[in-house]
Write an enzyme that holds these catalytic residues in place. Structure first.
Site, PDB file in Angstrom:
ATOM      1  N   ASP A   1       0.812  -1.220   0.000  1.00  0.00           N
ATOM      2  CA  ASP A   1       0.000   0.000   0.000  1.00  0.00           C
ATOM      3  C   ASP A   1       0.847   1.271   0.000  1.00  0.00           C
ATOM      4  O   ASP A   1       0.462   2.282  -0.599  1.00  0.00           O
ATOM      5  CB  ASP A   1      -0.960   0.014   1.200  1.00  0.00           C
ATOM      6  CG  ASP A   1      -2.184  -0.866   0.936  1.00  0.00           C
ATOM      7  OD1 ASP A   1      -2.162  -1.628  -0.051  1.00  0.00           O
ATOM      8  OD2 ASP A   1      -3.153  -0.792   1.718  1.00  0.00           O
TER       9      ASP A   1
ATOM     10  N   ASN B   1      -4.982  -2.178  -4.263  1.00  0.00           N
ATOM     11  CA  ASN B   1      -6.180  -2.258  -3.411  1.00  0.00           C
ATOM     12  C   ASN B   1      -5.997  -1.342  -2.197  1.00  0.00           C
ATOM     13  O   ASN B   1      -6.434  -1.646  -1.096  1.00  0.00           O
ATOM     14  CB  ASN B   1      -6.408  -3.712  -2.973  1.00  0.00           C
ATOM     15  CG  ASN B   1      -7.833  -3.936  -2.466  1.00  0.00           C
ATOM     16  OD1 ASN B   1      -8.681  -3.039  -2.558  1.00  0.00           O
ATOM     17  ND2 ASN B   1      -8.103  -5.100  -1.918  1.00  0.00           N
TER      18      ASN B   1
ATOM     19  N   ASP C   1     -10.504  -2.034  12.241  1.00  0.00           N
ATOM     20  CA  ASP C   1      -9.503  -2.984  11.751  1.00  0.00           C
ATOM     21  C   ASP C   1      -9.063  -3.943  12.852  1.00  0.00           C
ATOM     22  O   ASP C   1      -9.048  -5.161  12.677  1.00  0.00           O
ATOM     23  CB  ASP C   1      -8.285  -2.244  11.192  1.00  0.00           C
ATOM     24  CG  ASP C   1      -8.574  -1.649   9.824  1.00  0.00           C
ATOM     25  OD1 ASP C   1      -9.646  -1.977   9.259  1.00  0.00           O
ATOM     26  OD2 ASP C   1      -7.748  -0.874   9.320  1.00  0.00           O
TER      27      ASP C   1
ATOM     28  N   GLU D   1     -11.138  -4.743   2.262  1.00  0.00           N
ATOM     29  CA  GLU D   1     -10.429  -5.546   1.272  1.00  0.00           C
ATOM     30  C   GLU D   1     -11.306  -6.686   0.753  1.00  0.00           C
ATOM     31  O   GLU D   1     -11.193  -7.124  -0.379  1.00  0.00           O
ATOM     32  CB  GLU D   1      -9.138  -6.089   1.864  1.00  0.00           C
ATOM     33  CG  GLU D   1      -7.987  -5.085   1.912  1.00  0.00           C
ATOM     34  CD  GLU D   1      -8.066  -4.064   3.038  1.00  0.00           C
ATOM     35  OE1 GLU D   1      -9.162  -3.907   3.645  1.00  0.00           O
ATOM     36  OE2 GLU D   1      -7.039  -3.414   3.310  1.00  0.00           O
TER      37      GLU D   1
ATOM     38  N   HIS E   1      -5.085  -9.084   3.864  1.00  0.00           N
ATOM     39  CA  HIS E   1      -3.974  -9.225   4.804  1.00  0.00           C
ATOM     40  C   HIS E   1      -4.436  -9.508   6.231  1.00  0.00           C
ATOM     41  O   HIS E   1      -3.857 -10.338   6.936  1.00  0.00           O
ATOM     42  CB  HIS E   1      -3.104  -7.970   4.757  1.00  0.00           C
ATOM     43  CG  HIS E   1      -3.865  -6.687   4.999  1.00  0.00           C
ATOM     44  ND1 HIS E   1      -3.400  -5.693   5.806  1.00  0.00           N
ATOM     45  CD2 HIS E   1      -5.066  -6.243   4.546  1.00  0.00           C
ATOM     46  CE1 HIS E   1      -4.264  -4.691   5.817  1.00  0.00           C
ATOM     47  NE2 HIS E   1      -5.287  -5.009   5.066  1.00  0.00           N
ATOM     48  N   ARG E   2      -5.493  -8.815   6.644  1.00  0.00           N
ATOM     49  CA  ARG E   2      -5.899  -8.971   8.056  1.00  0.00           C
ATOM     50  C   ARG E   2      -6.521 -10.346   8.319  1.00  0.00           C
ATOM     51  O   ARG E   2      -6.431 -10.859   9.425  1.00  0.00           O
ATOM     52  CB  ARG E   2      -6.862  -7.859   8.473  1.00  0.00           C
ATOM     53  CG  ARG E   2      -6.232  -6.497   8.353  1.00  0.00           C
ATOM     54  CD  ARG E   2      -6.772  -5.462   9.292  1.00  0.00           C
ATOM     55  NE  ARG E   2      -6.141  -4.193   8.973  1.00  0.00           N
ATOM     56  CZ  ARG E   2      -4.920  -3.836   9.334  1.00  0.00           C
ATOM     57  NH1 ARG E   2      -4.176  -4.645  10.065  1.00  0.00           N
ATOM     58  NH2 ARG E   2      -4.410  -2.678   8.962  1.00  0.00           N
TER      59      ARG E   2
ATOM     60  N   LYS F   1       0.390  -6.591   1.889  1.00  0.00           N
ATOM     61  CA  LYS F   1      -0.333  -5.311   1.766  1.00  0.00           C
ATOM     62  C   LYS F   1       0.121  -4.334   2.845  1.00  0.00           C
ATOM     63  O   LYS F   1       0.299  -3.148   2.580  1.00  0.00           O
ATOM     64  CB  LYS F   1      -1.839  -5.554   1.869  1.00  0.00           C
ATOM     65  CG  LYS F   1      -2.658  -4.319   1.584  1.00  0.00           C
ATOM     66  CD  LYS F   1      -4.115  -4.680   1.376  1.00  0.00           C
ATOM     67  CE  LYS F   1      -4.870  -3.579   0.664  1.00  0.00           C
ATOM     68  NZ  LYS F   1      -5.147  -2.416   1.485  1.00  0.00           N
TER      69      LYS F   1
END
Ligand code: DC
Length: 654
Positions: free
Chosen positions: A49, A92, A316, A344, A389-390, A415
């Site tokens: 990112d 993204n 998040d 995402e 990613h998370r 990311k």
């Protein structure tokens, strides 16, 4: 690598230095680009990112130069972007496309912004509506309300307040706030709905203030940017650690015993996600705050407690709580998380589907999620990560339930945190620490144990031997602590298969020479040398696990190793082994008297290793003693494997 198999994990403890915050990195880059003057940004996050933002700024004619590891110098353009025609690929990265769209709409050029297919499903209509209200010419090149976008030159008119929604993404407001000072006129933004994720707006306002622009805020409904303000570089800036990334490690400490300390965020942090620690605290985790660190441990007694929380302020990090819920003593509800649907991936749906694979019962609402944990987690779940990613990072925590877990497409962590799994391994990968004196057979035994378990292997003695050899080659006196420590810190050694290279030259045999062994024992007594080699040794701790052999593996380097063995033998037995080795290497077998010298030499070396002030050779209280005087190598290996079984690591490795 299309998947990563995490072994069943028992414990998590240790310290992690966090990568830079994504939210702060991308905001600082953009503000530095728009400001007058040069800004030096240190500790920038190195990830997909931020690379998207760096590349876009360069394409737009902003001078961006790398000046060291994660450090950049940005020559600001003092207003709008010099590049008036560009096609920008945004991947993204929501933190790149939203604020860039707003800044470009005021830059008087022609631009196209597009991204990966998922980016074209993530809404941007509220922002575009806001920009159109002031006369910006922003058009949809695909579906109405979504990227890709086309921007055409147009003059902005700021007569009336800009009215925008704040209930889909707070990034629309962030984008407008950061871009509007470019007009030089007074700008007023009014929210037409409740604003979500407010702490992210605080980050935006805080960073704008550091660049000299203040915003008047009336509650969370109205924001005024007084006329005549321009961004000015504050000179040098540091990016603090990523608080969202901190959540995985803090949760690991709460689930896996801890303490786990994250460095880079703390009491002084400007990121809202540090409040994740308070949410963990409501689950009974023990949290300790420092200015620049946070530490988490499991509850003093019993399981983590169930929760029912409004998590709108930490969208998040809230994902991490959804996985922590697997370890709670009852049903857990996460509320007010509708924004998960436009991230995402649709994170509510994805989270529900993957939690179920681990045995949880999950209820999915429009803006909420309830997780009823199963008494024990299901084995061998294969977790899909949805290019999010998370999802990958959160679900690594499930392995701490003592079950192997497969993470599909683990590379998606790039990311925001390319080295996430290495960092997680630093606190959670099982370590078998085998310490003991020279010639106790621990090298051979440790190597065989590593092979049997499929673990990585660290011969820490080799690092001290390499340091001694490198110092000797460089003409550095072995008692010159600072100089030898410098050699150790820079040690240009590589381990390639069975071969060890120093300065690119093979030294596999050379470091085994007696004089190098004696030299190693001398340099190993120097505290600065030991410190210089510490991180290098810890870096060997990777999944599925590590067998580490040395003198202080259990006491200093991996104090939280779940298996510690002290392998020894009488000096006479070790002398015999060394003598046999010499014969194997070609020494004629008519030198029995030499044996006495060898034994004497071993005793002296033991004494030196045991007497030194730092990390002396000694058996840790929590280490199992294996005396190999009367054992074959196979028997010694079996004895270590017994310790592995006793530590209940077998679930991880058999
Ligand atoms: O295990 P070895 O003989 O290759 O070790 C060489 C020297 O390095 C030995 O004298 C002790 C020292 N050493 C140490 O101090 N700490 C370690 N973890 C490993 C080796």
């Amino acid at each position: 690598m299309d998947h990563l198999d995490l072994p069943a994990l028992q414990r998590a403890a240790g310290t992690v230095k966090l990568p830079g915050s994504k939210s702060i990195s991308n905001r600082m880059l953009l503000l530095a680009a728009l400001a007058a003057g040069e800004t030096e940004i240190r500790d920038l996050l190195d990830s997909d990112d931020t690379r998207v933002m760096l590349a876009a700024l360069q394409q737009l004619g902003v001078g961006v130069t790398a000046i060291g590891t994660n450090a950049y110098r940005v020559s600001g353009c003092a207003g709008v972007f010099p590049g008036k025609d560009a096609e920008l690929f945004m991947g993204n990265a929501g933190t790149a496309i939203r604020p860039l769209t707003a800044a470009l709409a005021l830059s008087g050029g022609r631009y196209k912004l597009s991204g990966v297919p998922r980016m074209h499903e993530r809404p941007i209509g509220d922002l575009v509506d806001g920009l159109r209200q002031i006369g910006c010419d922003v058009r949809y090149a695909g579906n109405e309300g979504y990227p890709p976008l086309e921007i055409h030159p147009a003059a902005a008119r700021l007569a009336a307040p800009i009215r925008v929604r704040g209930d889909v993404s707070s990034q629309f407001l962030t984008a407008l706030l950061m871009a509007l000072p470019l007009t030089g006129e007074t700008a007023v933004i009014e929210m037409t709905t409740e604003l979500i994720s407010k702490p992210y707006i605080e980050i935006t306002l805080n960073l704008m203030a550091r660049f000299g622009v203040t915003v008047q805020r009336d509650g969370w409904g109205r924001f005024t940017i007084p006329a005549g303000q321009r961004y000015r570089s504050p000179g040098l800036l540091h990016v603090e650690g990523d608080a969202s990334a901190a959540s995985y490690f803090l949760a690991a400490g709460a689930i896996g015993g801890g303490p786990v300390r994250v460095e880079g965020v703390g009491l002084r942090s400007i990121q809202g996600d540090i409040r994740f620690a308070a949410a963990l605290e409501t689950m009974g985790a023990r949290i300790v705050w420092g200015d620049n660190h946070i530490e988490a441990s499991a509850p003093a007694a019993g399981k983590l407690k169930a929760f029912d929380l409004d998590l709108n302020h930490i969208p998040d990090a809230a994902m991490t709580l959804a996985v922590a819920a697997l370890f709670a003593d009852g049903p857990c509800t996460l509320r007010n998380i509708a924004s998960w649907r436009v991230k995402e991936t649709d994170r509510i749906a994805a989270m529900a589907a993957e939690l179920r694979k681990l045995g949880a019962t999950v209820e999915e609402g429009a803006d909420a999620l309830t997780v009823l944990p199963a008494p024990s987690l299901l084995n061998n779940a294969a977790i899909d990560t949805y290019d999010d990613h998370r999802m990958a990072m959160c679900f690594s925590l499930a392995a701490l339930g003592g079950v192997p877990v497969r993470i599909n497409d683990p590379k998606c962590v790039a990311k925001t945190f390319p080295h996430y799994f290495d960092a997680f391994a630093q606190i959670a990968a099982p370590v078998i620490a085998i310490d003991g004196p020279s010639a106790s057979g621990k090298g051979t035994v440790a190597q065989r144990v590593a092979q049997a378990l499929g673990f990585h292997f660290l011969d820490s003695g080799a690092l001290y031997r390499l340091t001694a050899l490198a110092a000797l080659k460089a003409g550095v006196a072995l008692d010159d602590e600072a100089a030898v420590a410098k050699v150790a810190a820079e040690l240009p050694a590589e381990f390639v298969g069975d071969k060890i290279l120093l300065f690119g030259e093979e030294v596999t045999e050379a470091i085994r020479a007696e004089d190098v062994g004696v030299g190693a024992s001398k340099v190993a007594a120097l505290p600065a040398v030991r410190t210089a080699l510490l991180d290098r040794q810890r870096a060997y701790r990777r999944f599925p696990g590590l067998v580490a052999d040395g003198r202080d593996m259990g006491s200093v380097v991996f104090p939280d190793a779940p298996v510690k063995v002290f392998l020894t033998a009488s000096a006479e037995a070790r002398g015999e082994r060394r003598y046999k080795q010499l014969i194997d290497k070609g020494m004629p077998d008519n030198m029995r008297p030499l044996l006495q010298d060898i034994v004497k030499d071993l005793r002296e070396r033991d004494a030196r290793d045991a007497a030194r002030s730092v990390a002396p050779l000694k058996q840790c209280d929590d280490a199992d003693l294996v005396d190999t005087t009367a054992l074959t190598i196979e028997e010694a290996v079996a004895a270590v494997m017994d310790s592995v079984r006793k530590a209940r690591l077998q679930a991880a490795v058999f």
